[in-house]
Design a protein around this motif. Structure first.
Motif, PDB file in Angstrom:
ATOM      1  N   LYS B 132      31.266  30.502  51.913  1.00  0.00           N
ATOM      2  CA  LYS B 132      31.959  29.309  52.439  1.00  0.00           C
ATOM      3  C   LYS B 132      31.896  28.159  51.443  1.00  0.00           C
ATOM      4  O   LYS B 132      32.895  27.507  51.162  1.00  0.00           O
ATOM      5  CB  LYS B 132      31.305  28.879  53.753  1.00  0.00           C
ATOM      6  CG  LYS B 132      32.030  29.118  54.996  1.00  0.00           C
ATOM      7  CD  LYS B 132      33.208  28.508  55.571  1.00  0.00           C
ATOM      8  CE  LYS B 132      34.628  28.788  55.359  1.00  0.00           C
ATOM      9  NZ  LYS B 132      35.185  30.046  55.610  1.00  0.00           N
ATOM     10  N   ILE B 134      31.525  28.140  48.234  1.00  0.00           N
ATOM     11  CA  ILE B 134      32.350  28.353  47.046  1.00  0.00           C
ATOM     12  C   ILE B 134      33.818  28.069  47.373  1.00  0.00           C
ATOM     13  O   ILE B 134      34.519  27.396  46.626  1.00  0.00           O
ATOM     14  CB  ILE B 134      32.171  29.789  46.517  1.00  0.00           C
ATOM     15  CG1 ILE B 134      30.734  29.980  46.021  1.00  0.00           C
ATOM     16  CG2 ILE B 134      33.154  30.079  45.389  1.00  0.00           C
ATOM     17  CD1 ILE B 134      30.409  31.379  45.582  1.00  0.00           C
ATOM     18  N   GLU B 135      34.254  28.557  48.543  1.00  0.00           N
ATOM     19  CA  GLU B 135      35.643  28.306  48.937  1.00  0.00           C
ATOM     20  C   GLU B 135      35.908  26.814  49.091  1.00  0.00           C
ATOM     21  O   GLU B 135      36.914  26.286  48.618  1.00  0.00           O
ATOM     22  CB  GLU B 135      35.959  29.029  50.256  1.00  0.00           C
ATOM     23  CG  GLU B 135      36.125  30.535  50.080  1.00  0.00           C
ATOM     24  CD  GLU B 135      36.222  31.287  51.408  1.00  0.00           C
ATOM     25  OE1 GLU B 135      36.079  32.502  51.389  1.00  0.00           O
ATOM     26  OE2 GLU B 135      36.423  30.638  52.458  1.00  0.00           O
ATOM     27  N   LEU B 137      34.307  24.307  47.735  1.00  0.00           N
ATOM     28  CA  LEU B 137      34.303  23.647  46.425  1.00  0.00           C
ATOM     29  C   LEU B 137      35.642  23.832  45.721  1.00  0.00           C
ATOM     30  O   LEU B 137      36.211  22.894  45.170  1.00  0.00           O
ATOM     31  CB  LEU B 137      33.187  24.220  45.551  1.00  0.00           C
ATOM     32  CG  LEU B 137      31.806  23.652  45.833  1.00  0.00           C
ATOM     33  CD1 LEU B 137      30.737  24.535  45.201  1.00  0.00           C
ATOM     34  CD2 LEU B 137      31.692  22.227  45.304  1.00  0.00           C
ATOM     35  N   HIS B 138      36.152  25.059  45.765  1.00  0.00           N
ATOM     36  CA  HIS B 138      37.417  25.363  45.099  1.00  0.00           C
ATOM     37  C   HIS B 138      38.543  24.494  45.659  1.00  0.00           C
ATOM     38  O   HIS B 138      39.272  23.841  44.920  1.00  0.00           O
ATOM     39  CB  HIS B 138      37.723  26.846  45.279  1.00  0.00           C
ATOM     40  CG  HIS B 138      39.073  27.269  44.799  1.00  0.00           C
ATOM     41  ND1 HIS B 138      39.445  27.191  43.479  1.00  0.00           N
ATOM     42  CD2 HIS B 138      40.151  27.757  45.458  1.00  0.00           C
ATOM     43  CE1 HIS B 138      40.686  27.631  43.349  1.00  0.00           C
ATOM     44  NE2 HIS B 138      41.144  27.969  44.535  1.00  0.00           N
ATOM     45  N   PHE B 139      38.658  24.488  46.993  1.00  0.00           N
ATOM     46  CA  PHE B 139      39.782  23.762  47.580  1.00  0.00           C
ATOM     47  C   PHE B 139      39.584  22.252  47.534  1.00  0.00           C
ATOM     48  O   PHE B 139      40.555  21.505  47.438  1.00  0.00           O
ATOM     49  CB  PHE B 139      40.040  24.251  49.006  1.00  0.00           C
ATOM     50  CG  PHE B 139      40.646  25.625  49.029  1.00  0.00           C
ATOM     51  CD1 PHE B 139      41.969  25.812  48.647  1.00  0.00           C
ATOM     52  CD2 PHE B 139      39.898  26.735  49.373  1.00  0.00           C
ATOM     53  CE1 PHE B 139      42.534  27.082  48.624  1.00  0.00           C
ATOM     54  CE2 PHE B 139      40.443  28.005  49.350  1.00  0.00           C
ATOM     55  CZ  PHE B 139      41.763  28.173  48.978  1.00  0.00           C
TER      56      PHE B 139
END
Lengths: 276, 267
Positions: B132, B134-135, B137-139
């Motif tokens: 969660k 990582i996702e 952070l990416h978005f």
């Protein structure tokens, strides 16, 4: 232990990957370009095929590495990597190096096709058509541009992903004891070769430091440090920096320190007029 | 300008800013960005014509490899406000769009520098296999790029003064902006080094140097280099005695029935 059937990639996993792929450049950063994005693309797969925490950590870190390709052309690479991870989790002897090499080996050529095709051909044609309609006051201009470009882009992403995944799964299935070492070795050769090309093509370092300045017959000829380096071999500073970074990383120096040092180098070099 | 319009401008310019880094949906292209800005500002016809004009100028602005193009996002949003709200001609709008595109490029450099921190935060999150995080952070890195366009645009919308925004951008010390741009050209070597350390097989490293030298001297497309690399890989595997042995043994096995005991053990 969980049931082995659970590691089969579902339609939902693939669709989620496809959605994630549409945000390939959301975390565009100077260090790994799409590195974080690629890791996110792989999350549905990693979550599905690896069940232990250690394996998941390893897989996540494996894909938090440098990645860059024309966004519309990322599908085949993501697909094939999903298949390789699936094969690896099923116990095939696919090592980390092979996965990385295939990624690099594919990203260079696909960017080589994708950039001129998407940015050099498709978009200018559609945009010029749209713009000429817009200049006549027609809303079809922006609409046609938006719909046509995204239509092509989305199909490339969707079918590219399917193609990569299916080909990859077939490849992993066919891997007999004989083919696998060949694939591993061949992928490494291709990957390293492409990496060498990228180091010189995708890195920009310019050292306009004037080494000598001679005036003959009223003409002043200046020789810069960059020109001397280019005569030796183009791209030497990029190669030197890459090798230096490899050395430091092997010495367990934190990459964050290296990044700050390089930003410092850029600012100081620019301030002194050595770098441009 | 009404409060609603300012809110809409903020939202749309955020979408435009996200689009400019994503380069997927093309909301950052003048043709789309200016047209929608025109709708919001109540003069769709002018927005449309400005968008078409600016689009033709920006046809060649593209991101190739790791390089970045002039920023069509900020140029589109700000020039539309100036033409429609500021009552300037389309020509004046274009004239102001070009320096703004250059200024926007500087801001992009900052944004892409800041997102390096997101990359490293993701590495930390990977230590705990925290999907969660990582996702997210990416978005959330997308917000950096959204704000990059929406904040200057909204400022211009409220004060209708591009000079002020330009003055603000000029106030950034040239050494820092120039230095970051320069560093942006080669910071990726850390990324290269990491992946090379993972891939590196010492006895295959000559192929890396071969790629480097050929890449420096040959003006070929990356696809052509891909083909060359593939050919090298195939030849290498075919000529490699390590693999030749495997095929030889199987050939002997199939041809001679009375093969050596060693060969039979391998079966």
């Amino acid at each position: 232990m969980e049931n082995k059937k659970d590691t089969k990639l579902t339609k939902k996993d693939i669709f989620q990957t496809f959605i994630f792929e549409n945000f390939q450049q959301a975390s565009f950063n100077f260090e790994t370009i799409h590195g974080l994005a690629f890791c996110v693309d792989m999350i549905p797969t990693i979550r599905r095929v690896y069940k232990t925490k250690e394996e998941r950590i390893k897989a996540l870190k494996r894909h938090l590495t440098f990645f860059n390709v024309t966004p519309a052309f990322c599908g085949p690479i993501v697909g094939i990597t999903m298949a390789l991870e699936k094969g690896r989790s099923d116990g095939e002897k696919i090592d980390e190096g092979t996965i990385q090499s295939l990624k690099v080996g594919l990203m260079g050529p696909l960017a080589g096709v994708g950039d001129p095709l998407m940015w050099g051909t498709l978009r200018p044609i559609l945009a010029a058509l749209g713009a000429s309609l817009a200049l006549q006051g027609s809303w079809f201009g922006p609409l046609i541009f938006f719909l046509a470009f995204n239509g092509v882009r989305l199909s490339l992403k969707w079918y590219g992903l399917q193609l990569g995944l299916n080909r990859g799964l077939a490849l992993v299935k066919d891997i007999s004891g004989n083919l696998l070492p060949k694939l591993t070795e061949g992928a490494s050769v291709l990957g390293l070769f492409i990496m060498g090309v990228l180091v010189t093509k995708w890195t920009t370092i310019n050292i306009p430091l004037v080494v000598s300045s001679t005036t003959t017959a009223g003409k002043t000829t200046t020789t810069t440090f960059q020109q001397i380096l280019d005569q030796l071999c183009p791209g030497l500073p990029a190669l030197g920096l890459t090798l230096l970074m490899m050395y430091f990383l092997k010495k367990k120096i934190n990459p964050i320190i290296l990044i700050f040092a390089l930003f410092g180098l850029g600012i100081i070099g620019y301030g002194l007029g050595i770098l441009k | 300008m009404s409060i609603l319009q300012i809110i809409l401008i903020f939202i749309w310019s955020s979408i435009v800013g996200s689009g400019s880094v994503l380069d997927e949906f093309q909301t950052h292209r003048p043709l789309i960005a200016c047209s929608v800005m025109g709708l919001i500002l109540g003069d769709p016809a002018k927005g449309l014509v400005l968008g078409g004009t600016l689009e033709l100028i920006a046809l060649g602005w593209m991101n190739i490899g790791a390089a970045q193009s002039p920023d069509s996002a900020l140029a589109s949003t700000i020039s539309t406000i100036l033409v429609i709200v500021g009552g300037q001609s389309i020509g004046k709008g274009i004239a102001i769009a070009l320096p703004v595109a250059a200024a926007g490029q500087v801001l992009t450099v900052f944004a892409r520098t800041i997102t390096v921190a997101f990359q490293h935060a993701a590495l930390k999150a990977a230590d705990n296999a925290n999907f969660k995080a990582i996702e997210i952070l990416h978005f959330s890195a997308l917000f950096v790029q959204a704000l990059r366009v929406s904040v200057p645009t909204t400022l211009v919308a409220v004060f209708v003064s591009p000079d002020m925004v330009k003055a603000l951008l000029d106030a950034l010390p040239k050494v820092v902006t120039g230095g970051l741009t320069v560093a942006g050209g080669f910071i990726v070597v850390v990324g290269y080094a990491m992946i090379l350390n993972m891939m590196s097989v010492k006895y295959l490293m000559p192929f890396f140097y071969l790629g480097f030298v050929l890449g420096g001297y040959l003006k070929l497309s990356l696809l052509a280099f891909g083909v060359i690399g593939l050919i090298f890989a195939i030849i290498y595997v075919q000529l490699n005695p390590k693999f030749a042995n495997i095929t030889k043994t199987s050939a002997i096995e199939s041809n001679q029935d009375g093969s050596l005991a060693d060969d039979e053990l391998e079966d």
